[in-house]
Structure formats: C-alpha cells, structure tokens
Design a protein around this motif. Structure first.
Motif, PDB file in Angstrom:
ATOM      1  N   VAL A  12       0.847  -1.191   0.000  1.00 51.29           N
ATOM      2  CA  VAL A  12       0.000   0.000   0.000  1.00 51.29           C
ATOM      3  C   VAL A  12       0.885   1.245   0.000  1.00 51.29           C
ATOM      4  CG1 VAL A  12      -1.744   1.309   1.253  1.00 51.29           C
ATOM      5  CG2 VAL A  12      -1.760  -1.201   1.356  1.00 51.29           C
ATOM      6  N   THR A  13       0.758   2.067  -1.013  1.00 54.31           N
ATOM      7  CA  THR A  13       1.459   3.352  -1.041  1.00 54.31           C
ATOM      8  C   THR A  13       0.427   4.461  -0.906  1.00 54.31           C
ATOM      9  OG1 THR A  13       3.167   2.456  -2.496  1.00 54.31           O
ATOM     10  CG2 THR A  13       3.003   4.852  -2.348  1.00 54.31           C
ATOM     11  N   VAL A  14       0.593   5.270   0.129  1.00 48.69           N
ATOM     12  CA  VAL A  14      -0.325   6.386   0.333  1.00 48.69           C
ATOM     13  C   VAL A  14       0.363   7.662  -0.148  1.00 48.69           C
ATOM     14  CG1 VAL A  14      -1.720   7.647   1.995  1.00 48.69           C
ATOM     15  CG2 VAL A  14      -1.323   5.203   2.325  1.00 48.69           C
ATOM     16  N   GLY A  15      -0.235   8.316  -1.118  1.00 50.42           N
ATOM     17  CA  GLY A  15       0.248   9.618  -1.576  1.00 50.42           C
ATOM     18  C   GLY A  15      -0.413  10.696  -0.746  1.00 50.42           C
ATOM     19  N   LEU A  16       0.393  11.453  -0.012  1.00 49.64           N
ATOM     20  CA  LEU A  16      -0.145  12.404   0.963  1.00 49.64           C
ATOM     21  C   LEU A  16      -0.006  13.829   0.452  1.00 49.64           C
ATOM     22  CD1 LEU A  16       1.411  10.785   4.118  1.00 49.64           C
ATOM     23  CD2 LEU A  16      -1.017  10.854   3.562  1.00 49.64           C
ATOM     24  N   SER A  17      -1.097  14.510   0.320  1.00 54.08           N
ATOM     25  CA  SER A  17      -1.057  15.940   0.032  1.00 54.08           C
ATOM     26  C   SER A  17      -0.952  16.687   1.362  1.00 54.08           C
ATOM     27  CB  SER A  17      -2.307  16.356  -0.741  1.00 54.08           C
ATOM     28  OG  SER A  17      -3.464  15.843  -0.115  1.00 54.08           O
ATOM     29  N   GLN A  18      -0.665  17.977   1.273  1.00 56.86           N
ATOM     30  CA  GLN A  18      -0.337  18.724   2.494  1.00 56.86           C
ATOM     31  C   GLN A  18      -1.497  18.811   3.476  1.00 56.86           C
ATOM     32  OE1 GLN A  18       1.517  22.463   1.315  1.00 56.86           O
ATOM     33  NE2 GLN A  18       3.462  21.475   1.761  1.00 56.86           N
ATOM     34  N   ASN A  19      -2.728  18.683   2.988  1.00 52.82           N
ATOM     35  CA  ASN A  19      -3.872  18.837   3.887  1.00 52.82           C
ATOM     36  C   ASN A  19      -4.339  17.521   4.506  1.00 52.82           C
ATOM     37  OD1 ASN A  19      -4.766  17.788   1.524  1.00 52.82           O
ATOM     38  ND2 ASN A  19      -6.209  19.420   1.042  1.00 52.82           N
ATOM     39  N   VAL A  20      -3.498  16.505   4.438  1.00 48.45           N
ATOM     40  CA  VAL A  20      -3.823  15.231   5.087  1.00 48.45           C
ATOM     41  C   VAL A  20      -3.128  15.195   6.451  1.00 48.45           C
ATOM     42  CG1 VAL A  20      -3.645  12.725   4.942  1.00 48.45           C
ATOM     43  CG2 VAL A  20      -4.068  14.056   2.879  1.00 48.45           C
ATOM     44  N   THR A  21      -3.878  14.846   7.490  1.00 45.40           N
ATOM     45  CA  THR A  21      -3.318  14.824   8.846  1.00 45.40           C
ATOM     46  C   THR A  21      -2.956  13.400   9.265  1.00 45.40           C
ATOM     47  OG1 THR A  21      -5.472  14.512   9.875  1.00 45.40           O
ATOM     48  CG2 THR A  21      -4.775  16.792   9.478  1.00 45.40           C
ATOM     49  N   VAL A  22      -2.233  13.310  10.370  1.00 50.97           N
ATOM     50  CA  VAL A  22      -1.879  12.006  10.933  1.00 50.97           C
ATOM     51  C   VAL A  22      -3.138  11.201  11.235  1.00 50.97           C
ATOM     52  CG1 VAL A  22      -0.814  10.846  12.904  1.00 50.97           C
ATOM     53  CG2 VAL A  22       0.293  12.859  11.901  1.00 50.97           C
ATOM     54  N   GLU A  23      -4.146  11.871  11.796  1.00 59.16           N
ATOM     55  CA  GLU A  23      -5.380  11.172  12.161  1.00 59.16           C
ATOM     56  C   GLU A  23      -6.088  10.620  10.921  1.00 59.16           C
ATOM     57  OE1 GLU A  23      -4.368  14.027  13.385  1.00 59.16           O
ATOM     58  OE2 GLU A  23      -4.054  13.497  15.498  1.00 59.16           O
ATOM     59  N   MET A  24      -6.050  11.381   9.821  1.00 58.17           N
ATOM     60  CA  MET A  24      -6.670  10.896   8.584  1.00 58.17           C
ATOM     61  C   MET A  24      -5.912   9.680   8.055  1.00 58.17           C
ATOM     62  SD  MET A  24      -7.369  14.595   6.842  1.00 58.17           S
ATOM     63  CE  MET A  24      -7.743  14.002   5.209  1.00 58.17           C
ATOM     64  N   ALA A  25      -4.589   9.761   8.082  1.00 62.61           N
ATOM     65  CA  ALA A  25      -3.785   8.632   7.607  1.00 62.61           C
ATOM     66  C   ALA A  25      -4.083   7.385   8.448  1.00 62.61           C
ATOM     67  CB  ALA A  25      -2.301   8.981   7.664  1.00 62.61           C
ATOM     68  N   GLU A  26      -4.177   7.579   9.759  1.00 60.18           N
ATOM     69  CA  GLU A  26      -4.462   6.454  10.648  1.00 60.18           C
ATOM     70  C   GLU A  26      -5.820   5.829  10.309  1.00 60.18           C
ATOM     71  OE1 GLU A  26      -3.813   7.627  14.657  1.00 60.18           O
ATOM     72  OE2 GLU A  26      -4.187   5.631  15.476  1.00 60.18           O
ATOM     73  N   THR A  27      -6.799   6.678  10.013  1.00 63.19           N
ATOM     74  CA  THR A  27      -8.133   6.170   9.678  1.00 63.19           C
ATOM     75  C   THR A  27      -8.112   5.414   8.351  1.00 63.19           C
ATOM     76  OG1 THR A  27      -9.004   8.121  10.808  1.00 63.19           O
ATOM     77  CG2 THR A  27     -10.559   6.813   9.544  1.00 63.19           C
ATOM     78  N   ILE A  28      -7.310   5.896   7.402  1.00 56.56           N
ATOM     79  CA  ILE A  28      -7.151   5.157   6.140  1.00 56.56           C
ATOM     80  C   ILE A  28      -6.604   3.753   6.428  1.00 56.56           C
ATOM     81  CG2 ILE A  28      -5.790   5.014   4.006  1.00 56.56           C
ATOM     82  CD1 ILE A  28      -5.940   8.106   3.882  1.00 56.56           C
ATOM     83  N   TYR A  29      -5.574   3.679   7.290  1.00 58.05           N
ATOM     84  CA  TYR A  29      -4.986   2.367   7.607  1.00 58.05           C
ATOM     85  C   TYR A  29      -5.974   1.478   8.347  1.00 58.05           C
ATOM     86  CZ  TYR A  29      -0.467   4.167   6.067  1.00 58.05           C
ATOM     87  OH  TYR A  29       0.542   4.675   5.304  1.00 58.05           O
ATOM     88  N   GLU A  30      -6.869   2.098   9.154  1.00 57.60           N
ATOM     89  CA  GLU A  30      -7.896   1.283   9.822  1.00 57.60           C
ATOM     90  C   GLU A  30      -8.821   0.638   8.795  1.00 57.60           C
ATOM     91  OE1 GLU A  30      -9.547   4.040  12.599  1.00 57.60           O
ATOM     92  OE2 GLU A  30      -7.857   3.824  13.989  1.00 57.60           O
TER      93      GLU A  30
END
Lengths: 353, 353
Positions: free
Chosen positions: B102-120
């Motif tokens: 899984v490769t997540v491309g992160l734009s500047q407006n993505v937060t740690v909490e959002m990334a964590e929720t994606i992984y959930e």
C-alpha cells in the motif's frame, strides 16, 4: 476553523515519514501469515513460494513536481528510472527481479508520444534487468506519475537483509556516490539560467554529463548481485542508497544492533562529482553522504569473504564496530582526522551541542 | 507554441484508454518469460511459482478528484475500497488474495489522524479478505491517493480467464448492480445542496444508506469464489464489474470470440437503487448496465454446473451465443421486448443509425 467537537488533527510534519510508517505498522498490526518471511521494514517484502524459494515484492512511485521536474527529465529516462528504483530494492535483498506492473498517471498535458517514450524507457530497463512487465494501467491524474511494483525471486537462504551486519565486518559501497545529487544541482542551475536569460542563454552541460546521467537514469546494481552469486559469496547486510549513504548506514546499524566507523577520505567520488561541488562552492562530502538517489549498494562482509569479490566492484569505506554511544552509532573520521558523530541527515558537531 | 522542428504531439483523448494500453503493449513487445501464463490483458497477471501453483498480481490506484471526492469519502472507507478494488481483480481470476503493498500519496492537507483512519480501513479489508500488508510507503503528492498491489494464489488449473466463455453458457452476475452509481448520485446531490444552502441544509441520506455504502465501501466477492471451490465448480469465463456490466460483457465476448444475449428485466437491481433512479427521474437500466464500480462478478457457466451453485448467490441475466453480427456481439432485450445492440458505454438504437 474546526467545529468545537472536531477531533484533534496533527500535521504530518510533526511525526515525519518514519513516524507515519510506525502509525501504519501499529494500525495494521503484526502480520500472522506463515509463509511471510519479512513484511514492512526492509527494501522489499519476502514470502515463501515453496521448495526453498521465496518471492520478493516492492513498490515505488515517481511523481512530477516531487520526485522529478519535467523541465529536465526526458520521458525515456523517467521510464527507466522508475524501473531502476524498484529493481534496486529487489537487488538490495540479493535477489533477481522478475516481473513488474506499471501504472502511469497521466495529467492532461501528457501526449501519446510522451507516453510512448516513457514505455520505451521502461522497455530499455526490462532488457537491462531481465524483467517482464506483466500488468499495466493508465489512470487520469493531476500530475504525471509512474507507479511500479516489482516481484523478485531468490532461494530463501540467499536473501540478505539490512539487519545482518556483524562486528568486524568491512563496510563497503559499490561504484561511486554523490554523483546523482551533483547532477541535480547542475540541472537545477541550468533551468534557472534558462528562465533568467531566455533565448540568450547558451547551456553547456558537457562538464556535467556523467553526473546528470547518474541523476536522470541511475542503473540498479544487478550485476553486483550476480557477481556475488557466481563467486559464491553473500554480504552479511545489504541496502541500496536511495536516501543517502549516511541514512542507509544508520538503517543497517539500527537493524543489526551494531555501530559503524566511516572514513570520509575513503568515500568513492567521481572527479566530475568533485568538480561540480567545487563549481558550486560546496563540500563534496555532503553530496556523497547525504545526496541520495545513487542506487549503489551498501554492504557489510567479513574481510575473508571480500577476497572472492572483484576489487574493482566495491570500496571499503569503514568498519562495523560495537556501538560505543547508543545515541551516535555511526562515527565519521573526516579528512582532518577529527572523528564526528554522523546523523542520518547531516553532520553532528559536538561543538554545536 | 512548438518550435518548427518539434515532433508532432497527439492528445491522449484521440486514442483513449484502450488505445494507450495498445501503445504500451506494442512498445513493450511480447513477453518471453517461460513461467508467465498471462500478462497484460486480464484482471491480473498470472505466473507459475512451481508445483502447479500460480501467483497473480494486480495493481490499482484511487486518486482524489478523479476516483473519489474527499467531501463525501470517509477515510476509513477509502482504505477499504482501495483494497476491495484490487482484491476484486484477484477474485475475478477465481483466485485467493494473499499479500498487499500500500502506497499512500499524501497531500499537504492530510493529517496524521486521517492517515491512521485510512490504515484502519485497510486493516478492516485485510481481516475481511485474509490479506496481509507486506509493504507500505508514504510519498508526498499533490493530491491524496492510494496505490495498492495485491498478490494472489491459485492452482494453475483453477484460474479462470475472461476468454473462456462458450456458446450455450448461461451469463450470470452475483449480487445486485447499479447501486454504486445510485449511491454516487445521492452523494453528489447532497454535496451540492450543502454548498447551496449551507447550514440551513438538513441532509437526509437515510433513503440512500444501502446504495451509498455500495459506492463508498464495496465488498469484493471473495465468498463466491470460495463457494465455487467448495462446490467443485468453475465458471468458463469470469470478470468483475469495474467499468459497468455492458463493458465487462463486451470484454468477455471479445476475449472469448462469442456473442451474448442479455435480458434487461432479469438484471438484479435492489429496490433502493430503483427508488434512487426514480427520485432522479432516470432509467435504472442505465445505472445497472453502465454505472460501474459494483465489483460484482460476471461469469458464464453451463446450466448443469449451475445446479451445484447456491441459487441465492447469482442471477442468470443472459445467454452466450454465436455472434450473428460482428459489429454488435451483445444484444439486450428490453422490457418492451425490443432487442437492441448494446454498446460498452451506452445503448445503440438502430433508429439512430
């Protein structure tokens, strides 16, 4: 701007890339697959496919404006580099690349001819690395990107991890380092001059032809791995240089629970890389240690085993030692004899602390 | 704007997605790998790993603004959907998914909490599909994206391709279709109303809860494939619905060199999908035939083999026939009895020709 009950949001920069990978690992939990040898944490994942054989899987993406600048990245080189970066991850496990999938993200300003040239670069890489593209897709995207996955193969006993370094090993690197960063410097300045001076500008990139090529179309070190197999030797630890030598040596030390002593005068640096640093008035040691994108291999091997390896193919740059200082597992002896702690992303002078 | 000697450049829209895949295949050349069973052209690549076993490899990317709208895509569903889309490609070859990167491309407006929720959401999918994430990366990106690769496994004899349909087969589909598109319609209207009416808007998405879920978090039909294995049956041809039923049936017919007769009244459509189409004053048949993103399976099987399959798990929607008209291999009998040629992307009335 948040509503009063909105959950707290943390900027990614607060935890960084490695912090985010930790979040991923924590959220996904420990893998329980019985055939999985290595998951997240090395250059590629390793899983058994039977008969003592393993497959390896890695994936990497190059995105315009982040990993490359279309103003100076020929499309053919882009295709080649996207493959090299992934093949290098397989090679960095002492394995052979085998299959690839390629997803091209197309922005509106990409033409059919550009796409064709990208695929020509991919084909060139396939020929160079004996890789077959088995899947491919094109998707609409806001910026041009190449996302490649590569499957590799090896005997399970032949796979080499970053965590196998042993005290007493020689620390070695293939080829030369710092050239890719020097090439990037030359390309960026050339673009700036072109923008400032317009049609009056007569670019002369001849003095930078080697370093530019190292940046635009770096080769993966598959030949090294094949030579080791032919000689019947294996390194104890192995990693490729994507982020920079200092960072990679730290990865090896951390995963192996050892320390390292590097010798800066021993670092293999091409004369053109030195000349480029001189031209920019910069320290070529910085290019070599922190420049990154060299895609050379860093490995550790006992001195006896090194005797079986072609001495032209590598340079001894240090020793694996017991870590004296947990905070500073990697020391760098500079040309003036001073021994300074090295950080993954820069020098760490005691004076400044 | 081009210099006089600039090579001719062709807009991608001139040749379309399938034209571009043809360019890729032509440029890359025919694969010569002896262990490769199927390369580019089916839902996933297939290659031998020994002992009659094969592995399958597929990759797919979801990009913000192109494949999803962050205004109504919960991050957890995004993670789940990115996995489902890829697992569905493995399932569509009658195989089991096994490993993912899984490769997540992160734009500047993505937060740690959002990334964590994606992984959930990814973890939820891993649990649902018995998949292990073995590699993961985060990269900076201009827009949020999820790029997933999945490795699957099967006995070589069990793999089912899109090209195996035979005259006399029943044409079947699992679950119900058109719901994902209905959900998208409801979500888009809700967002528009919110933008127009602001805080005065009281959204009521209850009447669309099923179709919205089908759009945001579609499940891959792994259970169907497991049920077939338990019953000892295999379809002749198999494909999943990503682009839309009409498009997928054309892929099957083209790859199998057969024709198909579909019966529109037989299409399995959920009442909520019908109600949504009615609410929007649209033809629910369009949703079902061309909506896409259902991730149900389309398969062909002889009637005798179907007897071994749970009748609740599929619907017969047509017959595989000898193609009478090469230009129009797929015919659709509409509710009023009229038999019209179906195109991959729309109806094709004789009257209009």
């Amino acid at each position: 701007m948040d509503a009063p009950d909105a959950p707290h949001q943390t900027d990614i920069s607060n935890i960084g890339e490695f912090g985010l990978i930790a979040v991923m690992r924590d959220t996904l939990g420990e893998p329980s697959d019985e055939d999985l040898v290595t998951g997240i944490g090395d250059d590629a994942a390793v899983y058994r496919v039977g008969d003592g054989e393993v497959h390896l899987l890695t994936t990497d993406t190059l995105t315009e404006g982040i990993h490359f600048d279309r103003a100076f990245m020929p499309m053919e080189h882009l295709g080649f580099k996207a493959m090299s970066v992934n093949v290098s991850d397989i090679v960095a496990m002492n394995a052979e690349p085998r299959y690839a999938t390629v997803t091209v993200g197309l922005s509106q300003n990409v033409t059919v001819e550009m796409a064709e040239t990208i695929y020509e670069g991919i084909r060139e890489a396939c020929d160079a690395y004996d890789v077959t593209v088995v899947g491919g897709d094109t998707v609409s995207a806001h910026s041009l990107s190449l996302s490649v996955s590569v499957v590799g193969e090896a005997a399970e006993d032949d796979v080499v991890y970053r965590g196998g370094a042993q005290v007493g090993d020689k620390l070695c690197v293939t080829g030369d380092i710092g050239a890719s960063y020097a090439g990037l410097k030359a390309l960026v300045r050339n673009r700036q001059q072109l923008q400032e001076q317009g049609e009056d500008f007569q670019p002369n990139l001849d003095p930078f032809s080697y370093v530019i090529r190292r940046h635009l179309a770096p080769p993966a070190q598959l030949k090294t791995v094949r030579d080791w197999a032919a000689a019947g030797v294996q390194p104890h630890a192995l990693i490729d240089i994507s982020d920079g030598l200092a960072s990679e040596v730290h990865h090896v030390c951390e995963a192996s629970d050892v320390g390292a002593q590097l010798y800066e005068p021993a670092l293999p640096i091409d004369p053109e890389t030195r000349n480029t640093a001189t031209e920019f008035g910069e320290d070529v040691g910085v290019y070599a240690l922190f420049g990154g994108e060299d895609y050379e291999l860093v490995f550790t091997m006992p001195e006896a085993a090194l005797d079986a390896v072609d001495p032209q193919s590598y340079t001894v740059i240090g020793d694996i030692e017991r870590p004296e200082d947990e905070e500073h597992p990697v020391l760098l002896q500079r040309a003036d004899g001073e021994n300074v702690p090295l950080q993954p992303g820069g020098f760490d002078h005691f004076d400044d602390e």
